[in-house]
Design a protein around this motif. Structure first.
Motif, PDB file in Angstrom:
ATOM      1  N   SER A 109       0.841  -1.054  -0.035  1.00 44.04           N
ATOM      2  CA  SER A 109      -0.114  -0.007   0.115  1.00 44.04           C
ATOM      3  C   SER A 109       0.870   1.353   0.069  1.00 44.04           C
ATOM      4  CB  SER A 109      -1.039   0.029   1.154  1.00 44.04           C
ATOM      5  OG  SER A 109      -1.785   1.081   1.034  1.00 44.04           O
ATOM      6  N   ASN A 110       0.480   2.202  -0.584  1.00 44.96           N
ATOM      7  CA  ASN A 110       1.109   3.418  -0.744  1.00 44.96           C
ATOM      8  C   ASN A 110       2.645   3.241  -1.435  1.00 44.96           C
ATOM      9  OD1 ASN A 110       1.078   6.117  -0.490  1.00 44.96           O
ATOM     10  ND2 ASN A 110       2.457   6.330   1.429  1.00 44.96           N
ATOM     11  N   HIS A 111       2.853   2.349  -2.337  1.00 40.60           N
ATOM     12  CA  HIS A 111       3.954   2.099  -2.889  1.00 40.60           C
ATOM     13  C   HIS A 111       4.067   2.761  -4.216  1.00 40.60           C
ATOM     14  CE1 HIS A 111       0.704  -0.933  -4.177  1.00 40.60           C
ATOM     15  NE2 HIS A 111       1.635  -1.284  -5.061  1.00 40.60           N
ATOM     16  N   ILE A 112       5.221   2.295  -5.145  1.00 46.53           N
ATOM     17  CA  ILE A 112       5.417   2.645  -6.322  1.00 46.53           C
ATOM     18  C   ILE A 112       5.279   1.745  -7.168  1.00 46.53           C
ATOM     19  CG2 ILE A 112       7.068   3.964  -8.053  1.00 46.53           C
ATOM     20  CD1 ILE A 112       8.004   5.470  -5.227  1.00 46.53           C
ATOM     21  N   ILE A 113       5.058   1.602  -8.520  1.00 50.18           N
ATOM     22  CA  ILE A 113       4.891   0.706  -9.532  1.00 50.18           C
ATOM     23  C   ILE A 113       5.879   1.078 -10.572  1.00 50.18           C
ATOM     24  CG2 ILE A 113       3.533  -0.666 -11.046  1.00 50.18           C
ATOM     25  CD1 ILE A 113       1.012  -0.311  -9.217  1.00 50.18           C
ATOM     26  N   LEU A 114       6.643   0.401 -11.054  1.00 47.40           N
ATOM     27  CA  LEU A 114       7.789   0.342 -11.913  1.00 47.40           C
ATOM     28  C   LEU A 114       7.604  -0.601 -13.306  1.00 47.40           C
ATOM     29  CD1 LEU A 114      10.206   1.507 -13.318  1.00 47.40           C
ATOM     30  CD2 LEU A 114      11.581   0.219 -12.002  1.00 47.40           C
ATOM     31  N   CYS A 115       6.788   0.049 -14.299  1.00 51.23           N
ATOM     32  CA  CYS A 115       6.762  -0.811 -15.601  1.00 51.23           C
ATOM     33  C   CYS A 115       7.701  -0.932 -16.479  1.00 51.23           C
ATOM     34  CB  CYS A 115       5.376  -0.324 -16.228  1.00 51.23           C
ATOM     35  SG  CYS A 115       4.072  -0.348 -15.056  1.00 51.23           S
ATOM     36  N   GLY A 116       8.569  -1.951 -16.539  1.00 46.14           N
ATOM     37  CA  GLY A 116       9.808  -2.061 -17.525  1.00 46.14           C
ATOM     38  C   GLY A 116      11.030  -2.135 -16.456  1.00 46.14           C
ATOM     39  N   TYR A 117      11.737  -2.960 -17.191  1.00 51.07           N
ATOM     40  CA  TYR A 117      13.073  -2.936 -16.448  1.00 51.07           C
ATOM     41  C   TYR A 117      14.316  -3.017 -17.552  1.00 51.07           C
ATOM     42  CZ  TYR A 117      16.249  -4.397 -12.814  1.00 51.07           C
ATOM     43  OH  TYR A 117      17.410  -4.504 -11.646  1.00 51.07           O
ATOM     44  N   GLY A 118      14.128  -2.225 -18.497  1.00 50.26           N
ATOM     45  CA  GLY A 118      15.074  -2.124 -19.421  1.00 50.26           C
ATOM     46  C   GLY A 118      16.117  -0.976 -18.614  1.00 50.26           C
ATOM     47  N   ARG A 119      16.938  -0.168 -19.865  1.00 45.68           N
ATOM     48  CA  ARG A 119      17.693   0.624 -19.233  1.00 45.68           C
ATOM     49  C   ARG A 119      17.241   1.553 -18.462  1.00 45.68           C
ATOM     50  NH1 ARG A 119      20.808   2.283 -24.778  1.00 45.68           N
ATOM     51  NH2 ARG A 119      18.694   2.146 -25.297  1.00 45.68           N
ATOM     52  N   ASN A 120      16.274   2.475 -18.848  1.00 47.94           N
ATOM     53  CA  ASN A 120      15.915   3.290 -17.913  1.00 47.94           C
ATOM     54  C   ASN A 120      15.065   2.708 -16.714  1.00 47.94           C
ATOM     55  OD1 ASN A 120      16.065   5.426 -19.799  1.00 47.94           O
ATOM     56  ND2 ASN A 120      14.886   4.568 -21.105  1.00 47.94           N
ATOM     57  N   GLY A 121      14.468   1.719 -16.724  1.00 46.15           N
ATOM     58  CA  GLY A 121      13.838   0.880 -15.622  1.00 46.15           C
ATOM     59  C   GLY A 121      14.838   0.525 -14.524  1.00 46.15           C
ATOM     60  N   ARG A 122      15.820  -0.037 -15.130  1.00 44.39           N
ATOM     61  CA  ARG A 122      17.036  -0.325 -13.898  1.00 44.39           C
ATOM     62  C   ARG A 122      17.352   1.020 -13.411  1.00 44.39           C
ATOM     63  NH1 ARG A 122      18.475  -4.054 -18.101  1.00 44.39           N
ATOM     64  NH2 ARG A 122      19.979  -2.858 -19.133  1.00 44.39           N
ATOM     65  N   GLN A 123      17.800   2.002 -14.160  1.00 41.97           N
ATOM     66  CA  GLN A 123      18.231   3.270 -13.344  1.00 41.97           C
ATOM     67  C   GLN A 123      17.053   3.708 -12.396  1.00 41.97           C
ATOM     68  OE1 GLN A 123      21.509   4.662 -13.655  1.00 41.97           O
ATOM     69  NE2 GLN A 123      20.694   5.650 -11.755  1.00 41.97           N
ATOM     70  N   VAL A 124      15.840   3.600 -12.735  1.00 42.81           N
ATOM     71  CA  VAL A 124      14.872   3.987 -11.816  1.00 42.81           C
ATOM     72  C   VAL A 124      14.831   3.324 -10.714  1.00 42.81           C
ATOM     73  CG1 VAL A 124      12.546   4.365 -11.349  1.00 42.81           C
ATOM     74  CG2 VAL A 124      13.381   4.951 -13.549  1.00 42.81           C
ATOM     75  N   ALA A 125      14.947   2.022 -10.778  1.00 41.78           N
ATOM     76  CA  ALA A 125      14.964   1.213  -9.569  1.00 41.78           C
ATOM     77  C   ALA A 125      16.124   1.254  -8.706  1.00 41.78           C
ATOM     78  CB  ALA A 125      14.883  -0.584 -10.266  1.00 41.78           C
ATOM     79  N   VAL A 126      17.275   1.418  -9.104  1.00 40.82           N
ATOM     80  CA  VAL A 126      18.311   1.891  -8.318  1.00 40.82           C
ATOM     81  C   VAL A 126      17.921   3.066  -7.547  1.00 40.82           C
ATOM     82  CG1 VAL A 126      20.852   2.728  -8.556  1.00 40.82           C
ATOM     83  CG2 VAL A 126      20.000   1.116 -10.018  1.00 40.82           C
TER      84      VAL A 126
END
Length: 350
Positions: A109-126
């Motif tokens: 709950s009250n979390h963030i959803i990240l769609c896609g784990y390509g180059r941009n997605g991996r940097q967002v995750a980091v």
């Protein structure tokens, strides 16, 4: 691929079950075997283990056995090889882990959803991990999912983010933000439309590759649209015209060390004694060491380098530059009037 493997093994098992039923029925009708004897003969026939017959077979029984071996051998071999391959590839282990992950994500709950784990997605995750944010990744590529599985700190959903049921599995209805970094603008549009329909109040950040896509994504419900190529070009130009400024800003915003940081500080929890008071009256620079370098007012307007006479409201957002300790001190000052406070002019509790 995992679903295909499971589908194949299920189809193979049903086909094998059909052969067993045919074998039992044939031995019972042609040879008069009991159910147990017919089952035994069917199993030793399709598995080709070489045990002797329960009773000598009639000519009709022998022909039926030959036909049963021809049709069942391929099905039995297919089921065995498929099952073995799934064990070797870890399909069952992944299936168990993915279902365990789904139950974990269902509690978010009250979390963030990240769609896609390509180059941009991996940097967002980091970056989200560096800021201690709780997020779940949606990815359908098998190789990328395998990479995500190797990191026990990452939560994920293996599926297509453009599908509503997948977004609901990620608890989009309870998420506070969604970031879609899919390489195809049409896919990002589907994600934005679906997410906005399910959760009208969430923040949605979308990637766009083409110039005419940003307005479409905003009309679909995206809060902000990011064009990586355009931002990259602007950054390269700025590094030529204003290299030191850009490096300084990037050091503050993108650095991983904890020496100094630029943070948003909400005034929603500001003490009522400070409502309508000026920055100078709070004297936060001297008390906390942090610098208020900007503000976002209730009307969405921005104030850059606000003067000491700038009046604060509980609806304001402050942009504060300082060390983590200085920023925590400023937050404490806003929540709790200080002793000998210049605003209250009296002794107060800490």
């Amino acid at each position: 691929m995992q679903k295909d493997n499971l589908k194949n093994i299920i189809l193979g098992l049903f086909a094998l079950l059909g052969v067993v039923i045919i074998g039992i029925t044939g031995f019972h009708l042609l040879e008069g075997y009991s159910f147990t004897d017919a089952l035994f003969m069917t199993i030793i026939t399709i598995s080709t283990v070489g045990f002797r017959e329960v009773y000598p077979l009639s000519p009709e029984g022998k022909i039926f056995t030959i036909i049963l071996i021809i049709f069942s051998f391929g099905i039995f071999a297919y089921v065995v090889t498929t099952f073995t391959r799934m064990l070797v590839d870890g399909v069952f282990r992944h299936y168990y882990k993915d279902n365990k992950m789904k139950r974990r994500v269902a509690k978010l709950s009250n979390h963030i959803i990240l769609c896609g784990y390509g180059r941009n997605g991996r940097q967002v995750a980091v970056d989200l991990s560096d800021h201690g944010e709780e997020f779940v990744i949606i990815e359908q590529d098998e190789e990328l999912i395998e990479t995500i599985r190797e990191n026990p700190d990452l939560m994920y959903i293996h599926g297509d983010a453009t599908l509503e049921e997948v977004l609901r599995m990620a608890r989009v209805d309870r998420a506070r933000a969604l970031i879609t970094t899919l390489p195809n603008d049409a896919d990002n549009l589907f994600v934005v439309l679906t997410a906005r329909q399910i959760n009208p109040t969430m923040t949605i950040i979308s990637r766009a590759s083409h110039d005419n896509s940003d307005m479409k994504l905003k009309r679909a419900g995206a809060t902000n649209v990011i064009m990586p190529d355009k931002i990259g070009g602007q950054r390269m130009a700025k590094l030529v015209t204003q290299p030191d400024v850009i490096e300084f800003i990037e050091y503050i915003i993108l650095q991983k060390s904890k020496d100094v940081t630029l943070k948003e500080v909400s005034c929603t929890e500001m003490h009522s004694d400070y409502e309508g008071k000026s920055i100078g009256e709070l004297n936060v620079r001297n008390y906390s060491g942090a610098n208020i370098v900007g503000m976002k007012k209730t009307d969405k307007s921005y104030v850059f380098n606000p003067p000491p006479t700038q009046v604060l409201s509980s609806h304001d957002q402050l942009f504060v530059l300082g060390t983590p300790e200085q920023i925590r001190s400023l937050k404490d000052i806003l929540k709790n009037p200080r002793r000998n406070s210049p605003v209250t002019g009296q002794e107060t509790g800490t």
